[in-house]
Design a protein around this motif. Structure first.
Motif, PDB file in Angstrom:
ATOM      1  N   GLY A   1       2.473   4.446   1.323  1.00 35.36           N
ATOM      2  CA  GLY A   1       2.843   4.821   2.692  1.00 35.36           C
ATOM      3  C   GLY A   1       3.445   3.670   3.483  1.00 35.36           C
ATOM      4  N   ALA A   2       3.411   2.463   2.916  1.00 34.54           N
ATOM      5  CA  ALA A   2       3.958   1.297   3.628  1.00 34.54           C
ATOM      6  C   ALA A   2       5.476   1.408   3.767  1.00 34.54           C
ATOM      7  CB  ALA A   2       3.599   0.016   2.887  1.00 34.54           C
ATOM      8  N   GLY A   3       6.082   2.137   2.825  1.00 34.13           N
ATOM      9  CA  GLY A   3       7.534   2.289   2.866  1.00 34.13           C
ATOM     10  C   GLY A   3       8.206   1.649   1.662  1.00 34.13           C
ATOM     11  N   LYS A   4       7.461   1.452   0.580  1.00 29.91           N
ATOM     12  CA  LYS A   4       8.011   0.770  -0.606  1.00 29.91           C
ATOM     13  C   LYS A   4       9.225   1.484  -1.183  1.00 29.91           C
ATOM     14  CE  LYS A   4       4.473   0.664  -3.231  1.00 29.91           C
ATOM     15  NZ  LYS A   4       3.581   1.201  -2.202  1.00 29.91           N
ATOM     16  N   THR A   5       9.083   2.798  -1.416  1.00 27.33           N
ATOM     17  CA  THR A   5      10.152   3.541  -2.080  1.00 27.33           C
ATOM     18  C   THR A   5      11.420   3.567  -1.213  1.00 27.33           C
ATOM     19  OG1 THR A   5       8.466   4.855  -3.163  1.00 27.33           O
ATOM     20  CG2 THR A   5      10.701   5.732  -3.215  1.00 27.33           C
ATOM     21  N   THR A   6      11.220   3.887   0.062  1.00 23.24           N
ATOM     22  CA  THR A   6      12.347   3.905   0.999  1.00 23.24           C
ATOM     23  C   THR A   6      13.018   2.533   1.041  1.00 23.24           C
ATOM     24  OG1 THR A   6      10.967   5.376   2.330  1.00 23.24           O
ATOM     25  CG2 THR A   6      12.958   4.522   3.375  1.00 23.24           C
TER      26      THR A   6
ATOM     27  N   LEU B   1       0.832  -1.203   0.000  1.00 17.87           N
ATOM     28  CA  LEU B   1       0.000   0.000   0.000  1.00 17.87           C
ATOM     29  C   LEU B   1       0.869   1.256   0.000  1.00 17.87           C
ATOM     30  CD1 LEU B   1      -2.830  -0.700   2.619  1.00 17.87           C
ATOM     31  CD2 LEU B   1      -2.900  -0.964   0.131  1.00 17.87           C
TER      32      LEU B   1
ATOM     33  N   GLY C   1      12.395  -3.031   8.481  1.00 18.35           N
ATOM     34  CA  GLY C   1      12.798  -1.624   8.459  1.00 18.35           C
ATOM     35  C   GLY C   1      12.910  -1.149   9.892  1.00 18.35           C
ATOM     36  N   VAL C   2      14.058  -0.534  10.239  1.00 22.98           N
ATOM     37  CA  VAL C   2      14.267  -0.139  11.631  1.00 22.98           C
ATOM     38  C   VAL C   2      14.474   1.367  11.817  1.00 22.98           C
ATOM     39  CG1 VAL C   2      15.129  -2.414  12.342  1.00 22.98           C
ATOM     40  CG2 VAL C   2      16.748  -0.703  11.497  1.00 22.98           C
ATOM     41  N   SER C   3      14.467   2.121  10.711  1.00 20.49           N
ATOM     42  CA  SER C   3      14.525   3.580  10.818  1.00 20.49           C
ATOM     43  C   SER C   3      14.204   4.160   9.449  1.00 20.49           C
ATOM     44  CB  SER C   3      15.913   4.063  11.267  1.00 20.49           C
ATOM     45  OG  SER C   3      16.785   4.169  10.149  1.00 20.49           O
ATOM     46  N   GLU C   4      14.079   5.492   9.411  1.00 18.77           N
ATOM     47  CA  GLU C   4      13.793   6.156   8.138  1.00 18.77           C
ATOM     48  C   GLU C   4      15.045   6.221   7.262  1.00 18.77           C
ATOM     49  OE1 GLU C   4      10.532   9.464   8.087  1.00 18.77           O
ATOM     50  OE2 GLU C   4      11.870   9.815   9.786  1.00 18.77           O
TER      51      GLU C   4
ATOM     52  N   ASP D   1      10.583   0.102  14.215  1.00 16.36           N
ATOM     53  CA  ASP D   1      11.102   0.985  15.262  1.00 16.36           C
ATOM     54  C   ASP D   1       9.955   1.766  15.916  1.00 16.36           C
ATOM     55  OD1 ASP D   1      11.057   1.998  12.523  1.00 16.36           O
ATOM     56  OD2 ASP D   1      11.774   3.899  13.320  1.00 16.36           O
TER      57      ASP D   1
ATOM     58  N   LYS E   1       8.971  -0.077   9.602  1.00 14.60           N
ATOM     59  CA  LYS E   1       8.617   0.719  10.799  1.00 14.60           C
ATOM     60  C   LYS E   1       8.543  -0.122  12.068  1.00 14.60           C
ATOM     61  CE  LYS E   1       6.039   3.487   7.524  1.00 14.60           C
ATOM     62  NZ  LYS E   1       4.885   4.276   7.186  1.00 14.60           N
TER      63      LYS E   1
ATOM     64  N   LYS F   1      16.784   1.058   0.324  1.00 10.68           N
ATOM     65  CA  LYS F   1      17.501   0.340   1.391  1.00 10.68           C
ATOM     66  C   LYS F   1      17.992  -1.010   0.876  1.00 10.68           C
ATOM     67  CE  LYS F   1      15.000   2.050   5.503  1.00 10.68           C
ATOM     68  NZ  LYS F   1      13.978   1.677   6.514  1.00 10.68           N
TER      69      LYS F   1
ATOM     70  N   GLN G   1      11.202  10.915  -5.665  1.00  9.98           N
ATOM     71  CA  GLN G   1      11.649  10.383  -4.368  1.00  9.98           C
ATOM     72  C   GLN G   1      12.565   9.177  -4.586  1.00  9.98           C
ATOM     73  OE1 GLN G   1       8.422   8.927  -1.920  1.00  9.98           O
ATOM     74  NE2 GLN G   1       9.828   8.118  -0.371  1.00  9.98           N
TER      75      GLN G   1
HETATM   76  P1  GDP Z   1       5.600   4.230  -0.131  1.00  7.97           P
HETATM   77  O1  GDP Z   1       4.421   5.132  -0.353  1.00  7.97           O
HETATM   78  O2  GDP Z   1       5.165   2.826   0.170  1.00  7.97           O
HETATM   79  O3  GDP Z   1       6.621   4.291  -1.212  1.00  7.97           O
HETATM   80  O4  GDP Z   1       6.269   4.731   1.239  1.00  7.97           O
HETATM   81  P2  GDP Z   1       7.570   5.631   1.482  1.00  7.97           P
HETATM   82  O5  GDP Z   1       8.802   4.883   1.127  1.00  7.97           O
HETATM   83  O6  GDP Z   1       7.393   6.965   0.865  1.00  7.97           O
HETATM   84  O7  GDP Z   1       7.545   5.727   3.066  1.00  7.97           O
HETATM   85  C1  GDP Z   1       6.506   6.370   3.776  1.00  7.97           C
HETATM   86  C2  GDP Z   1       7.076   6.974   5.055  1.00  7.97           C
HETATM   87  O8  GDP Z   1       7.500   5.947   5.940  1.00  7.97           O
HETATM   88  C3  GDP Z   1       8.298   7.853   4.804  1.00  7.97           C
HETATM   89  O9  GDP Z   1       8.230   8.984   5.634  1.00  7.97           O
HETATM   90  C4  GDP Z   1       9.464   6.950   5.217  1.00  7.97           C
HETATM   91  O10 GDP Z   1      10.584   7.691   5.650  1.00  7.97           O
HETATM   92  C5  GDP Z   1       8.841   6.162   6.340  1.00  7.97           C
HETATM   93  N1  GDP Z   1       9.488   4.866   6.566  1.00  7.97           N
HETATM   94  C6  GDP Z   1       9.679   3.854   5.683  1.00  7.97           C
HETATM   95  N2  GDP Z   1      10.274   2.795   6.282  1.00  7.97           N
HETATM   96  C7  GDP Z   1      10.468   3.135   7.584  1.00  7.97           C
HETATM   97  C8  GDP Z   1      11.016   2.452   8.736  1.00  7.97           C
HETATM   98  O11 GDP Z   1      11.439   1.289   8.697  1.00  7.97           O
HETATM   99  N3  GDP Z   1      11.030   3.157   9.908  1.00  7.97           N
HETATM  100  C9  GDP Z   1      10.541   4.439   9.996  1.00  7.97           C
HETATM  101  N4  GDP Z   1      10.576   5.042  11.180  1.00  7.97           N
HETATM  102  N5  GDP Z   1      10.010   5.083   8.942  1.00  7.97           N
HETATM  103  C10 GDP Z   1       9.966   4.459   7.760  1.00  7.97           C
END
Ligand code: GDP
Length: 296
Positions: A110-115, A108, A274-277, A251, A249, A119, A147
């Motif tokens: 916001g799940a953190g896919k791009t980040t 979904l 994932g343990v941090s941003e 963390d 997330k 990583k 991004q």
């Molecule tokens: P996407 O919409 O799935 O691509 O999600 P994003 O990669 O843009 O991540 C959404 C938010 O979650 C961003 O602010 C990231 O920095 C944050 N984020 C992603 N992974 C982690 C994590 O493991 N820990 C923390 N604290 N934040 C995370």
């Protein structure tokens, strides 16, 4: 904070002292505590029910009923069952494919896919010594493409350009072609995600999967999603042959019950957490440590 399960068990066992043996009803009391601990950790209800039923079956055997330390014996069963459900051992990314090995990222928004894509690129470069290309198929959010460009640079990987007027399938094919011609070992494909399950996007990612034939299809899920993670996992599992999960997330302050839920629903291993941003905030998933956290 929940009291540790072990403490609760020993309290229950103390109230049983004087009894010659522990009874089935004593076991039921302990199982109630297991159920509470899992619910407090935000494990989804159907998953809790299944889990407790499996523990019960084992707990009514001799190991607990015949034990001098039934509380400890039951904790042992719970821990082993948790470890078995969450998966033992470490499972790194599978790259056993004719290069470039394609990795499709699903989940979904916001799940953190791009980040996590970045990583993972960093992990594959540093730990596996691979030449990595990333590409974004998220044509609905131009900011998402930018991004990915930014974080890919931070990871030290290469980024393949895409634009919102292209079709995701065309982008993916062009990136794959580029990766082949420039001898990349790995192509990481970031995809679009909505805030909720969306039929159109599911159809699109299925098409991407068929065209790319990825060696890994990773479901990226937010640990903070708690109980909802189960429905998301089900929908992605039905749409795609998932090969692994990345739990982001961790963390955050959740007890991490989502791990147990998504693992049980998908049947595929949780590979990373994932343990941090930060770009280096990715760790190989440690099932045992995470199990301890779920039990509180
Ligand atoms: P996407 O919409 O799935 O691509 O999600 P994003 O990669 O843009 O991540 C959404 C938010 O979650 C961003 O602010 C990231 O920095 C944050 N984020 C992603 N992974 C982690 C994590 O493991 N820990 C923390 N604290 N934040 C995370």
């Amino acid at each position: 904070m929940a009291t540790a399960l072990t403490e609760k068990f020993s309290r229950l066992v103390k109230t049983m002292s004087g009894q010659a043996r522990i009874t089935e009803s004593n076991v039921q009391d302990m199982l109630r505590e297991v159920r509470m601990a899992l619910l407090e950790a935000d494990v989804a209800l159907p998953v809790v029910r299944d889990f407790v039923a499996r523990v019960k079956e084992k707990a009514l055997g001799q190991e607990v009923l015949g034990s001098l330390k039934p509380g400890q014996a039951l904790v042992g069963i719970v821990n082993r069952e948790l470890a078995a459900t969450m998966g033992e051992g470490v499972s790194d990314i599978n790259l056993a494919a004719q290069p470039p090995a394609v990795i499709l990222m699903a989940g979904l928004q916001g799940a953190g896919k791009t980040t996590t894509t970045a990583k993972l690129a960093k992990h594959l470069i540093e730990k596996r010594k691979k030449k990595v290309l990333t590409v974004s198929g998220d044509v609905y959010r131009p900011a998402a493409i930018e991004q990915l460009k930014t974080v890919t640079k931070q990871a030290g990987a290469e980024w393949f350009p895409s634009t919102p007027d292209q079709k995701p399938l065309d982008i993916a094919r062009a990136a794959l072609d580029h990766a082949k011609r420039h001898y990349f070992d790995v192509l990481l494909v970031d995809t679009a995600g909505r805030l909720a399950i969306d039929e159109v996007l599911m159809a699109e990612i299925k098409q991407l999967h068929a065209a790319l034939d990825p060696v890994e299809t990773l479901f990226v899920v937010d640990a903070m999603q708690g109980q909802d993670a189960v429905n998301t996992a089900k929908a992605f599992k039905e749409a795609l042959p998932l090969t692994g999960i990345i739990l982001t997330k961790t963390d955050g302050d959740s007890r991490g019950g989502a791990a147990l839920s998504v693992r049980q629903v998908t049947g595929v291993p949780i590979k990373f957490a994932g343990v941090s941003e930060k770009i280096d905030g990715l760790e190989v998933f440690d099932a045992e440590r995470h199990a301890g956290r779920i039990l509180g």
